[in-house]
Design a protein around this motif. Structure first.
Motif, PDB file in Angstrom:
ATOM      1  N   ARG A 190       0.852  -1.178   0.000  1.00 16.96           N
ATOM      2  CA  ARG A 190       0.000   0.000   0.000  1.00 16.96           C
ATOM      3  C   ARG A 190       0.892   1.234   0.000  1.00 16.96           C
ATOM      4  O   ARG A 190       1.857   1.299   0.749  1.00 16.96           O
ATOM      5  CB  ARG A 190      -0.880  -0.018   1.233  1.00 16.96           C
ATOM      6  CG  ARG A 190      -1.771   1.192   1.328  1.00 16.96           C
ATOM      7  CD  ARG A 190      -2.792   1.008   2.398  1.00 16.96           C
ATOM      8  NE  ARG A 190      -2.189   0.711   3.696  1.00 16.96           N
ATOM      9  CZ  ARG A 190      -2.898   0.517   4.791  1.00 16.96           C
ATOM     10  NH1 ARG A 190      -4.205   0.555   4.732  1.00 16.96           N
ATOM     11  NH2 ARG A 190      -2.313   0.257   5.931  1.00 16.96           N
ATOM     12  N   VAL A 191       0.615   2.164  -0.846  1.00 16.67           N
ATOM     13  CA  VAL A 191       1.390   3.406  -0.873  1.00 16.67           C
ATOM     14  C   VAL A 191       0.554   4.496  -0.227  1.00 16.67           C
ATOM     15  O   VAL A 191      -0.508   4.844  -0.708  1.00 16.67           O
ATOM     16  CB  VAL A 191       1.754   3.781  -2.320  1.00 16.67           C
ATOM     17  CG1 VAL A 191       2.531   5.068  -2.349  1.00 16.67           C
ATOM     18  CG2 VAL A 191       2.554   2.668  -2.958  1.00 16.67           C
ATOM     19  N   ASN A 192       1.041   5.016   0.900  1.00 14.22           N
ATOM     20  CA  ASN A 192       0.298   6.025   1.661  1.00 14.22           C
ATOM     21  C   ASN A 192       0.981   7.379   1.553  1.00 14.22           C
ATOM     22  O   ASN A 192       2.184   7.456   1.397  1.00 14.22           O
ATOM     23  CB  ASN A 192       0.299   5.675   3.155  1.00 14.22           C
ATOM     24  CG  ASN A 192      -0.575   4.486   3.434  1.00 14.22           C
ATOM     25  OD1 ASN A 192      -1.449   4.191   2.657  1.00 14.22           O
ATOM     26  ND2 ASN A 192      -0.303   3.817   4.529  1.00 14.22           N
ATOM     27  N   ARG A 193       0.175   8.401   1.694  1.00 14.49           N
ATOM     28  CA  ARG A 193       0.795   9.727   1.876  1.00 14.49           C
ATOM     29  C   ARG A 193       1.437   9.718   3.251  1.00 14.49           C
ATOM     30  O   ARG A 193       0.916   9.147   4.195  1.00 14.49           O
ATOM     31  CB  ARG A 193      -0.271  10.820   1.821  1.00 14.49           C
ATOM     32  CG  ARG A 193      -1.042  10.855   0.538  1.00 14.49           C
ATOM     33  CD  ARG A 193      -0.254  11.340  -0.638  1.00 14.49           C
ATOM     34  NE  ARG A 193       0.402  12.624  -0.375  1.00 14.49           N
ATOM     35  CZ  ARG A 193       1.325  13.134  -1.169  1.00 14.49           C
ATOM     36  NH1 ARG A 193       1.740  12.446  -2.219  1.00 14.49           N
ATOM     37  NH2 ARG A 193       1.870  14.295  -0.904  1.00 14.49           N
ATOM     38  N   ARG A 194       2.596  10.358   3.351  1.00 12.61           N
ATOM     39  CA  ARG A 194       3.189  10.404   4.673  1.00 12.61           C
ATOM     40  C   ARG A 194       2.463  11.417   5.523  1.00 12.61           C
ATOM     41  O   ARG A 194       1.975  12.422   5.013  1.00 12.61           O
ATOM     42  CB  ARG A 194       4.666  10.767   4.573  1.00 12.61           C
ATOM     43  CG  ARG A 194       5.517   9.564   4.902  1.00 12.61           C
ATOM     44  CD  ARG A 194       6.944   9.907   4.873  1.00 12.61           C
ATOM     45  NE  ARG A 194       7.269  11.009   5.741  1.00 12.61           N
ATOM     46  CZ  ARG A 194       8.242  11.848   5.453  1.00 12.61           C
ATOM     47  NH1 ARG A 194       8.910  11.723   4.346  1.00 12.61           N
ATOM     48  NH2 ARG A 194       8.530  12.815   6.277  1.00 12.61           N
ATOM     49  N   PRO A 195       2.384  11.199   6.834  1.00 15.51           N
ATOM     50  CA  PRO A 195       1.779  12.225   7.688  1.00 15.51           C
ATOM     51  C   PRO A 195       2.630  13.496   7.628  1.00 15.51           C
ATOM     52  O   PRO A 195       3.751  13.479   7.132  1.00 15.51           O
ATOM     53  CB  PRO A 195       1.797  11.587   9.065  1.00 15.51           C
ATOM     54  CG  PRO A 195       2.773  10.469   8.981  1.00 15.51           C
ATOM     55  CD  PRO A 195       2.786  10.013   7.565  1.00 15.51           C
ATOM     56  N   ARG A 205      16.031   5.070   6.343  1.00 14.96           N
ATOM     57  CA  ARG A 205      15.027   4.738   5.312  1.00 14.96           C
ATOM     58  C   ARG A 205      15.615   4.860   3.922  1.00 14.96           C
ATOM     59  O   ARG A 205      16.662   5.468   3.717  1.00 14.96           O
ATOM     60  CB  ARG A 205      13.794   5.623   5.459  1.00 14.96           C
ATOM     61  CG  ARG A 205      14.068   7.079   5.324  1.00 14.96           C
ATOM     62  CD  ARG A 205      12.938   7.871   5.959  1.00 14.96           C
ATOM     63  NE  ARG A 205      13.285   9.276   5.996  1.00 14.96           N
ATOM     64  CZ  ARG A 205      12.844  10.155   5.099  1.00 14.96           C
ATOM     65  NH1 ARG A 205      12.072   9.770   4.131  1.00 14.96           N
ATOM     66  NH2 ARG A 205      13.191  11.410   5.183  1.00 14.96           N
ATOM     67  N   VAL A 229      14.780   5.793  -0.062  1.00 11.17           N
ATOM     68  CA  VAL A 229      13.852   6.584  -0.864  1.00 11.17           C
ATOM     69  C   VAL A 229      14.128   6.312  -2.330  1.00 11.17           C
ATOM     70  O   VAL A 229      15.281   6.307  -2.758  1.00 11.17           O
ATOM     71  CB  VAL A 229      14.031   8.088  -0.567  1.00 11.17           C
ATOM     72  CG1 VAL A 229      13.064   8.899  -1.402  1.00 11.17           C
ATOM     73  CG2 VAL A 229      13.810   8.366   0.899  1.00 11.17           C
ATOM     74  N   GLY A 279       9.435   8.222  -5.533  1.00 12.65           N
ATOM     75  CA  GLY A 279       8.675   8.888  -4.490  1.00 12.65           C
ATOM     76  C   GLY A 279       8.311   7.994  -3.329  1.00 12.65           C
ATOM     77  O   GLY A 279       7.821   8.469  -2.314  1.00 12.65           O
ATOM     78  N   THR A 280       8.545   6.687  -3.450  1.00 13.11           N
ATOM     79  CA  THR A 280       8.184   5.814  -2.334  1.00 13.11           C
ATOM     80  C   THR A 280       9.319   5.745  -1.318  1.00 13.11           C
ATOM     81  O   THR A 280      10.490   5.850  -1.656  1.00 13.11           O
ATOM     82  CB  THR A 280       7.883   4.391  -2.803  1.00 13.11           C
ATOM     83  OG1 THR A 280       8.842   4.019  -3.760  1.00 13.11           O
ATOM     84  CG2 THR A 280       6.521   4.284  -3.404  1.00 13.11           C
ATOM     85  N   THR A 281       8.943   5.556  -0.084  1.00 10.46           N
ATOM     86  CA  THR A 281       9.901   5.468   1.013  1.00 10.46           C
ATOM     87  C   THR A 281       9.705   4.145   1.714  1.00 10.46           C
ATOM     88  O   THR A 281       8.596   3.614   1.744  1.00 10.46           O
ATOM     89  CB  THR A 281       9.645   6.575   2.040  1.00 10.46           C
ATOM     90  OG1 THR A 281       9.286   7.735   1.348  1.00 10.46           O
ATOM     91  CG2 THR A 281      10.871   6.834   2.872  1.00 10.46           C
ATOM     92  N   LEU A 282      10.767   3.639   2.249  1.00 10.26           N
ATOM     93  CA  LEU A 282      10.701   2.328   2.884  1.00 10.26           C
ATOM     94  C   LEU A 282      11.572   2.373   4.123  1.00 10.26           C
ATOM     95  O   LEU A 282      12.724   2.772   4.041  1.00 10.26           O
ATOM     96  CB  LEU A 282      11.259   1.316   1.891  1.00 10.26           C
ATOM     97  CG  LEU A 282      11.093  -0.143   2.177  1.00 10.26           C
ATOM     98  CD1 LEU A 282       9.674  -0.514   1.867  1.00 10.26           C
ATOM     99  CD2 LEU A 282      12.020  -0.928   1.283  1.00 10.26           C
ATOM    100  N   GLN A 309      18.446   7.691   3.352  1.00  8.44           N
ATOM    101  CA  GLN A 309      18.257   8.926   4.116  1.00  8.44           C
ATOM    102  C   GLN A 309      18.184   8.622   5.596  1.00  8.44           C
ATOM    103  O   GLN A 309      17.921   7.497   5.993  1.00  8.44           O
ATOM    104  CB  GLN A 309      16.964   9.613   3.650  1.00  8.44           C
ATOM    105  CG  GLN A 309      17.078  10.146   2.229  1.00  8.44           C
ATOM    106  CD  GLN A 309      15.882  10.967   1.836  1.00  8.44           C
ATOM    107  OE1 GLN A 309      14.924  11.062   2.588  1.00  8.44           O
ATOM    108  NE2 GLN A 309      15.956  11.554   0.656  1.00  8.44           N
TER     109      GLN A 309
END
Lengths: 167, 460
Positions: A37-42, A74, A76, A84-87, A166
């Motif tokens: 699932r790809v979420n917007r980050r808070p 993390r 990026v 644009g995805t972060t893990l 990062q």
């Protein structure tokens, strides 16, 4: 006649019910597409403070390397299809590749099934390792032949995907 | 910026419960509709029958909660609806033939349904992991072929309607070919998961098709020979098509090579053509297929023509349950149950049924995609493909797409062996889907085990 009317209502109602059932099933199907699932980050915190708070230290187990405060936390994706995805990085290792078992599943024709791994070795330094991929993993401009140390800001290239570590 | 996190799917058991209640409700409405249309009153046994049917399916649902928590939530409601509609239609044919609920085919079918659910439950409870089946690959293969050949034995094998596919033990008759379908799917999956590399890599390329080596052709020739043997000795066109199609489809899924489909179709067409030239009963079938309304064909059998007329009489919305004449067609409750539905529920209702089948097959293939082990993938794909192919053969037969062959519509048609086999198939699919949808174990737990030091124990 009443029974004639009831019958007509019933027989058309049965067809409607059948199709309603099908639409209910299809509705469940639609919500059932699972995977990553790809979420917007808070909300991003102000610059200068660490973007991700280190999680509360887990109960210390014997034999585990000490969690290192410094170092990347993390990964990026800066270019490529998943840009644009972060893990979050796992100390036990983060697997990158096209296979669905990987933590970061790349949608990249030039990546291998299990392409590379980022992990923390016994001394606590973060390492990247190429898992004998077909097209290679590049750290900066050099192709990896053995596990190499990575730090915050290191840029990895896998196929057409650019990854950056990062804090 | 975004964050990727692995999402574990919801188990969906509550969704399943709601859909199950809906399915039983629709069956109840159909039953009431039938009663009002035929006798003008709400059928007296409605509460008892409804409660019984609901109880049986709810029991299965509870077993799923207990033993396969993450299984697919859609398969059971779809199958419940199909089975229930089949029961109503069989009861409707009973009424038209002047039989009561107590002495009709419907009651027997209801008992078979309960028994089938029991067997499916047993499969789910006993078989905790579908990968155990891989140990019995060759036993399943031998068993499957033995079951196929069983009707040819002199005493227990009997011939009905020109096909020798039944065995009879005292008062019980059984169609072992239906169970053979499951055993052979297990065999093909186990065999192909071992040999698929040899089958898919080696070979020469001719005209863009990578042809397999001659020695790799052995198994497909064997399957071809066996299915032709069924066609010749048991005169069962449908089963032979089903087995061969299943094998070719699983070969294709295992190797991703189009050449296998080309070879398989070529072999089948050649075999079918030779069978057409040699055997009289195949020629009759083709005549009935191509010239259904010709005098010669009607002289032999007007079953197909009556089925087509029935569907035409139904039109778009159908005559309504209990208000058509589907009983005029011979075997209206088993092989020709699809035209019966076409007549009484119309094209809209028939397409709803076909959509239900399509959704069931889709869930099976989705399970196959989601499973992580090769054996489970092949088995789920093979089982769902066999369902799809069976539907195609049945519906294609009664609508004159292909020659009519004697296969039952899964879950709908009257017939105990077919019900048992298909419910067991459903249980296998549910077991595999439980595996496919189960969330992955938490990596941080595995880490603790993996990082623990190996200790050297010094003996004094």
């Amino acid at each position: 006649m009443l029974s004639e009317l009831t019958l007509t209502v019933l027989r058309l109602g049965l067809l409607v019910l059948l199709w309603l059932f099908i639409f209910a099933v299809v509705g469940v199907l639609r919500g059932d597409l699972y995977g990553t699932r790809v979420n917007r980050r808070p909300t991003t915190p102000a610059r200068g403070t660490p973007a991700v708070q280190p999680p509360p230290a887990p109960p210390r187990r014997r034999g585990l390397p000490k969690p290192v405060k410094k170092g990347p936390s993390r990964l990026v994706v800066t270019a490529g299809p998943l840009s644009g995805t972060t893990l979050p990085l796992h100390r036990s290792g983060t697997l990158i590749g096209r296979s669905p078992e990987c933590a970061l599943v790349l949608d990249d024709d030039y990546a291998s099934g299990r392409h590379a791994r980022i992990y923390q070795d016994d001394s606590g330094t973060w390492m990247v390792e190429d898992l004998r991929s077909t097209n290679g993993t590049y750290l900066g401009a050099t192709r990896l032949t053995e596990p190499r140390e990575v730090a915050v800001g290191s840029v990895l290239r896998i196929g057409q995907t650019m990854l950056e570590l990062q804090r | 910026m975004s964050i990727v996190s692995s999402l574990s799917p919801r188990s969906g058991r509550s969704t399943e419960l709601v859909l199950l209640l809906g399915a039983v409700g629709i069956v109840g409405v159909a039953y009431v509709n039938l009663g009002l249309a035929t006798t003008g009153t709400v059928p007296p046994g409605l509460a008892a029958l409804g409660a019984g049917y609901l109880g049986v399916t709810l029991a299965f649902h509870l077993v799923l909660r207990w033993r396969a928590k993450h299984a697919d939530p859609l398969m059971l409601p779809i199958v419940t609806l199909l089975n229930g509609l089949g029961l109503v239609m069989i009861h409707r044919i009973d009424i038209a033939r002047g039989r009561d609920l107590s002495d009709g085919v419907a009651l027997r079918q209801l008992m078979w349904s309960a028994l089938a659910v029991g067997i499916a439950t047993a499969v789910l409870v006993v078989l905790r992991d579908h990968r155990l089946l891989r140990r019995y690959t060759y036993i399943a293969g031998v068993g499957g072929f033995a079951l196929l050949l069983l009707p040819l034995l002199p005493v227990i094998g009997t011939e009905e309607f020109g096909s020798r596919i039944w065995i009879r033990l005292g008062p019980l008759s059984f169609q072992p070919g239906e169970v053979a379908k499951l055993a052979l799917a297990v065999f093909f999956a186990g065999y192909l998961v071992q040999t698929r590399d040899a089958l898919s890599v080696a070979g020469r390329k001719i005209l863009g098709l990578t042809l397999p080596r001659a020695r790799d052709l052995g198994p497909i020739l064997l399957a071809w020979g066996a299915s032709l043997g069924v066609l010749v000795f048991e005169r069962d066109l449908g089963s032979s098509l089903l087995f061969f199609g299943l094998f070719v489809a699983m070969l294709y899924v295992a190797t991703e090579r189009v050449s296998w489909i080309a070879i398989g179709l070529g072999l089948f067409v050649a075999g079918a053509y030779v069978a057409y030239l040699v055997f009289g009963h195949v020629q009759t079938r083709v005549l009935l297929w191509l010239d259904t309304f010709s005098p010669e064909a009607l002289e032999t059998s007007d079953q197909l023509a009556r089925g087509l007329m029935g569907m035409a009489a139904g039109g778009m919305v159908g005559t309504g349950l209990g208000q058509g004449r589907p009983d005029i067609t011979y075997l209206a409750e088993s092989d020709f149950i699809i035209p019966s539905f076409g007549e009484e529920l119309g094209m809209i209702g028939l397409f709803a049924i076909l959509t239900l089948y399509a959704l069931l097959v889709e869930r099976g293939l989705r399970t196959s995609l989601g499973t992580r082990d090769g054996f489970g993938k092949l088995l789920a794909a093979g089982l769902s493909f066999s369902l799809a192919l069976q539907c195609f053969v049945v519906v294609g037969g009664v609508t004159r797409i292909i020659p009519l062959t004697g296969l039952t519509a899964p879950f709908l048609s009257s017939g105990g062996s077919s019900l048992l086999a298909n419910w067991a198939l459903l249980a296998l699919l549910l077991r595999i889907s439980d595996h496919a949808r189960r969330p992955l174990p938490d990596p941080s737990e595995a880490e603790a085990v993996g990082a623990a030091h190996t200790q050297v124990v010094k003996l004094p």
